[in-house]
Design a protein around this motif. Structure first.
Motif, mmCIF file in Angstrom:
data_model
loop_
_atom_site.group_PDB
_atom_site.id
_atom_site.type_symbol
_atom_site.label_atom_id
_atom_site.label_comp_id
_atom_site.label_asym_id
_atom_site.label_seq_id
_atom_site.Cartn_x
_atom_site.Cartn_y
_atom_site.Cartn_z
ATOM 1 N N ILE A 1 62.420 80.003 35.274
ATOM 2 C CA ILE A 1 63.142 79.149 36.220
ATOM 3 C C ILE A 1 64.577 78.925 35.763
ATOM 4 O O ILE A 1 65.518 79.000 36.563
ATOM 5 N N SER A 2 64.775 78.672 34.472
ATOM 6 C CA SER A 2 66.135 78.442 33.984
ATOM 7 C C SER A 2 66.984 79.703 34.068
ATOM 8 O O SER A 2 68.171 79.643 34.392
ATOM 9 N N LEU A 3 66.403 80.876 33.790
ATOM 10 C CA LEU A 3 67.150 82.133 33.950
ATOM 11 C C LEU A 3 67.510 82.386 35.408
ATOM 12 O O LEU A 3 68.627 82.833 35.707
ATOM 13 N N ALA A 4 66.591 82.105 36.314
ATOM 14 C CA ALA A 4 66.884 82.285 37.736
ATOM 15 C C ALA A 4 68.007 81.362 38.179
ATOM 16 O O ALA A 4 68.903 81.774 38.923
ATOM 17 N N MET A 5 67.975 80.123 37.711
ATOM 18 C CA MET A 5 69.048 79.187 38.067
ATOM 19 C C MET A 5 70.375 79.621 37.468
ATOM 20 O O MET A 5 71.423 79.483 38.099
ATOM 21 N N LYS A 6 70.340 80.150 36.252
ATOM 22 C CA LYS A 6 71.569 80.613 35.602
ATOM 23 C C LYS A 6 72.169 81.780 36.363
ATOM 24 O O LYS A 6 73.372 81.801 36.631
ATOM 25 N N PHE A 7 71.357 82.778 36.736
ATOM 26 C CA PHE A 7 71.864 83.919 37.470
ATOM 27 C C PHE A 7 72.325 83.522 38.876
ATOM 28 O O PHE A 7 73.318 84.020 39.377
ATOM 29 N N HIS A 8 71.597 82.599 39.493
ATOM 30 C CA HIS A 8 71.992 82.121 40.820
ATOM 31 C C HIS A 8 73.341 81.406 40.744
ATOM 32 O O HIS A 8 74.208 81.629 41.580
ATOM 33 N N HIS A 9 73.503 80.588 39.740
ATOM 34 C CA HIS A 9 74.764 79.846 39.562
ATOM 35 C C HIS A 9 75.909 80.795 39.229
ATOM 36 O O HIS A 9 77.022 80.618 39.708
#
Length: 107
Positions: free
Chosen positions: A95-103
């Motif tokens: 989840i944190s990697l997905a949020m990082k890439f999304h951001h």
């Protein structure tokens, strides 16, 4: 329209310094020592739980005499203890990697 002027800035603007701070080396060493101490204490605790017979079973059940006594093997405690913890950590990491890439890609 009403003009509102403030004597001080609401959001202070500071110049970003590109030089290293003087105390950063000592604080980094203190942080590294703290992390090493935490790893050492955690490894000592895990070693105690793995090598002492019955400690994990005693920690898993309460001292209530009305409940039945549970004999739990090492494989059962691993499956129902460590595996869900690691799965939760992996899920939070994804989840944190997905949020990082999304951001990073959308802003």
């Amino acid at each position: 329209m009403t003009d509102v002027s403030l004597s001080k800035q609401v959001v202070p603007v500071y110049a970003v310094s590109t030089t290293k701070a003087e105390g950063s080396t000592r604080s980094n060493l203190a942080y590294a020592a703290f992390i090493l101490f935490c790893f050492w204490a955690g490894s000592q605790f895990l070693s105690l739980v793995v090598h002492a017979p019955g400690v994990l079973e005693h920690l898993a059940q309460g001292n209530d005499a009305t409940r039945p006594h549970i004999e739990m093997g090492f494989a059962v405690s691993t499956v129902f203890g460590v595996v869900p913890f690691l799965a939760g950590c992996a899920l939070l990491g994804v989840i944190s990697l997905a949020m990082k890439f999304h951001h990073r890609h959308y802003f």
